[in-house]
Motif scaffolding. Sequence first.
Motif, PDB file in Angstrom:
ATOM      1  N   TYR A   1     104.613  33.549   2.868  1.00 45.40           N
ATOM      2  CA  TYR A   1     104.609  32.086   2.908  1.00 45.40           C
ATOM      3  C   TYR A   1     103.407  31.665   3.743  1.00 45.40           C
ATOM      4  N   PRO A   2     102.342  31.174   3.112  1.00 42.99           N
ATOM      5  CA  PRO A   2     101.094  30.878   3.827  1.00 42.99           C
ATOM      6  C   PRO A   2     101.312  29.962   5.029  1.00 42.99           C
ATOM      7  N   GLY A   3     100.747  30.379   6.143  1.00 43.68           N
ATOM      8  CA  GLY A   3     100.806  29.553   7.344  1.00 43.68           C
ATOM      9  C   GLY A   3     102.113  29.662   8.116  1.00 43.68           C
ATOM     10  N   LYS A   4     103.005  30.560   7.693  1.00 40.91           N
ATOM     11  CA  LYS A   4     104.304  30.681   8.369  1.00 40.91           C
ATOM     12  C   LYS A   4     104.563  32.146   8.721  1.00 40.91           C
ATOM     13  N   SER A   5     105.122  32.351   9.898  1.00 40.08           N
ATOM     14  CA  SER A   5     105.516  33.693  10.298  1.00 40.08           C
ATOM     15  C   SER A   5     106.813  34.080   9.605  1.00 40.08           C
ATOM     16  N   ASN A   6     107.127  35.363   9.633  1.00 37.08           N
ATOM     17  CA  ASN A   6     108.386  35.821   9.044  1.00 37.08           C
ATOM     18  C   ASN A   6     109.591  35.243   9.765  1.00 37.08           C
ATOM     19  N   LEU A   7     109.479  35.059  11.089  1.00 41.80           N
ATOM     20  CA  LEU A   7     110.581  34.462  11.837  1.00 41.80           C
ATOM     21  C   LEU A   7     110.791  33.012  11.426  1.00 41.80           C
ATOM     22  N   ALA A   8     109.689  32.314  11.095  1.00 42.35           N
ATOM     23  CA  ALA A   8     109.811  30.941  10.596  1.00 42.35           C
ATOM     24  C   ALA A   8     110.526  30.925   9.243  1.00 42.35           C
ATOM     25  N   ALA A   9     110.239  31.924   8.395  1.00 36.22           N
ATOM     26  CA  ALA A   9     110.923  32.011   7.101  1.00 36.22           C
ATOM     27  C   ALA A   9     112.424  32.211   7.300  1.00 36.22           C
ATOM     28  N   VAL A  10     112.801  33.023   8.302  1.00 37.43           N
ATOM     29  CA  VAL A  10     114.215  33.217   8.618  1.00 37.43           C
ATOM     30  C   VAL A  10     114.834  31.896   9.058  1.00 37.43           C
ATOM     31  N   GLY A  11     114.095  31.127   9.861  1.00 34.41           N
ATOM     32  CA  GLY A  11     114.601  29.833  10.307  1.00 34.41           C
ATOM     33  C   GLY A  11     114.821  28.875   9.154  1.00 34.41           C
ATOM     34  N   ILE A  12     113.880  28.823   8.208  1.00 36.90           N
ATOM     35  CA  ILE A  12     114.018  27.950   7.039  1.00 36.90           C
ATOM     36  C   ILE A  12     115.220  28.380   6.197  1.00 36.90           C
ATOM     37  N   TYR A  13     115.314  29.677   5.930  1.00 38.53           N
ATOM     38  CA  TYR A  13     116.424  30.196   5.139  1.00 38.53           C
ATOM     39  C   TYR A  13     117.757  29.944   5.842  1.00 38.53           C
ATOM     40  N   GLY A  14     117.786  30.163   7.170  1.00 34.47           N
ATOM     41  CA  GLY A  14     119.012  29.945   7.922  1.00 34.47           C
ATOM     42  C   GLY A  14     119.453  28.493   7.899  1.00 34.47           C
ATOM     43  N   ALA A  15     118.492  27.563   7.993  1.00 36.98           N
ATOM     44  CA  ALA A  15     118.835  26.135   7.963  1.00 36.98           C
ATOM     45  C   ALA A  15     119.399  25.742   6.601  1.00 36.98           C
ATOM     46  N   CYS A  16     118.775  26.231   5.516  1.00 37.09           N
ATOM     47  CA  CYS A  16     119.281  25.927   4.172  1.00 37.09           C
ATOM     48  C   CYS A  16     120.624  26.612   3.928  1.00 37.09           C
ATOM     49  N   TYR A  17     120.799  27.798   4.502  1.00 35.97           N
ATOM     50  CA  TYR A  17     122.075  28.508   4.382  1.00 35.97           C
ATOM     51  C   TYR A  17     123.200  27.670   4.973  1.00 35.97           C
ATOM     52  N   LYS A  18     122.887  26.930   6.035  1.00 41.11           N
ATOM     53  CA  LYS A  18     123.910  26.107   6.682  1.00 41.11           C
ATOM     54  C   LYS A  18     124.489  25.069   5.725  1.00 41.11           C
ATOM     55  N   ILE A  19     123.672  24.564   4.792  1.00 40.81           N
ATOM     56  CA  ILE A  19     124.187  23.599   3.828  1.00 40.81           C
ATOM     57  C   ILE A  19     125.224  24.269   2.924  1.00 40.81           C
ATOM     58  N   SER A  20     124.945  25.510   2.535  1.00 41.04           N
ATOM     59  CA  SER A  20     125.890  26.220   1.666  1.00 41.04           C
ATOM     60  C   SER A  20     127.186  26.541   2.382  1.00 41.04           C
TER      61      SER A  20
END
Length: 499
Positions: A268-287
């Motif tokens: 994901y350009p411009g984002k660290s892997n930990l940031a990707a985990v944060g994005i995925y975790g936030a969207c997971y919260k909706i589910s």
Amino acid sequence: MSIAKRLASQTAIYGVSSIVGRVLNTLLVPVYTARFAAAEYGIVTGLYAYVAFLNVVFTYGMETTYFRFANRPDTDRRELYSRVMTLLLLSSALLTTVLALLARPLMSLLSLPPGHERYALWIALILGLDAVAAIPFARLRLENKARKFAAIRLANILLNVGLNLFFIVFCPDVLAGKYLAGLRPLVEGLYDPTIGVGYVFISNLAASAFTLLLLGRELLDFRPQLTLAPLRPLLQYAYPIMLMGLAGMVNETLDRILLPRWLPEGFYPGKSNLAAVGIYGACYKISILMSLVIQAFKYAAEPFFFGQSNDKNSPRTFALVLKWFTLCCAMLFVGVSVNVELVARVFLQRPEYLEGLAVVPVLLLANLFLGVYWNLSVWFKLTDKTYYGTYIGFAGAVLTVALNFLLIPLLGYMGSALATLACYFLMAALCWWLGERHFPVPYPVARLLAWLALAVGVVALSWWLPVAEGWPRYGLQALLTLGFVGLVGVVEGRRLRTI
């Protein structure tokens, strides 16, 4: 009161603590996504993924074991309670100590720099306190004290939410001079800005400790017992459930552990892997909105299922329960997935989090199949063949690991979401197939699959609507949602009124 009404009543009361309470907890996601960058929120997501695994180890299947043995006619419930409580108190003290000593290695798993070891200590204490509270809560459920159970659970969540708001919103705002400047000296004595996301864990720890105080009567109402012989059948019943739980946690949380390790740098350009985990975790919260319904149902249904085990009509009852559970979850799946853009406005406060929104319908459907599996699993719990649950769970775990390994490098966190969906579908299918051979229940499988296929079609249509953004699109999405719910009501309404 009929069986269906009794179960619905108990589910509604437990829902006060599980759905309403956890919704309040889930509403902290907008606070986190507004106050923390994705990389910071990735720390919370990653550590709580480990907590999910360790929570299974700390309780090692003793809740379900307690229910099973307490419903046997020759069981002295008071003696059983004392025996299980003694076991959990000793094991929790031991495991908490070990985990605290392993703080530094645990932090290195998340590639966190030195100085974050205190996070692991707080997590160890949370796990120990929650494990000790597990059996008193189970006793309240067994004794049908749903109101007390709900009140204590809700108090825990309200305190946790309140402390989060205090430390993450109020204190920083006062220090920044946004309001109540006169309280700044007091806040400076209570608040340490360097702790940052650590206040999420501190709030949780305080709420867990407060819960034990509220359970004081149940905690003190036991006599320590360490006789080994009576413990053997308990542990023999429990350990397959623990293994099943660990396999379940692999399926539920391993993606957030593997994602930063198997995701190629720069995916994901411009984002660290930990940031990707944060994005995925936030969207997971909706589910997790689906999980909230499942959890509320589970609190009421687990003792209900065991209580119905000797009824000759129990197979029909179980089939009826699964049918309406699935239909209700299908309507929730459509409602959230079709209107996910509006839902995201509430939960995801920074634009960077919206990039992962496409995983929400996939994860909602995955959690729906998890709920179906949980309903179907009643057969091996009632027949004391819990090892089948272990086999099913491990089959799902193998599929989860394999698909994450294959799909994360290709699809990123969408690969993790698809792996979760495939895993839970496989587990539900295997559980139904095995149950037909060992404990036949007349589940309306074809009818439920047809409804789920229609629900998926409605969601897919809403995502590919050739309508511009804005209120016309939102209006059409609302019509699709109401249309599906209305169709379920018309087709199945007569049966519902009969129940």
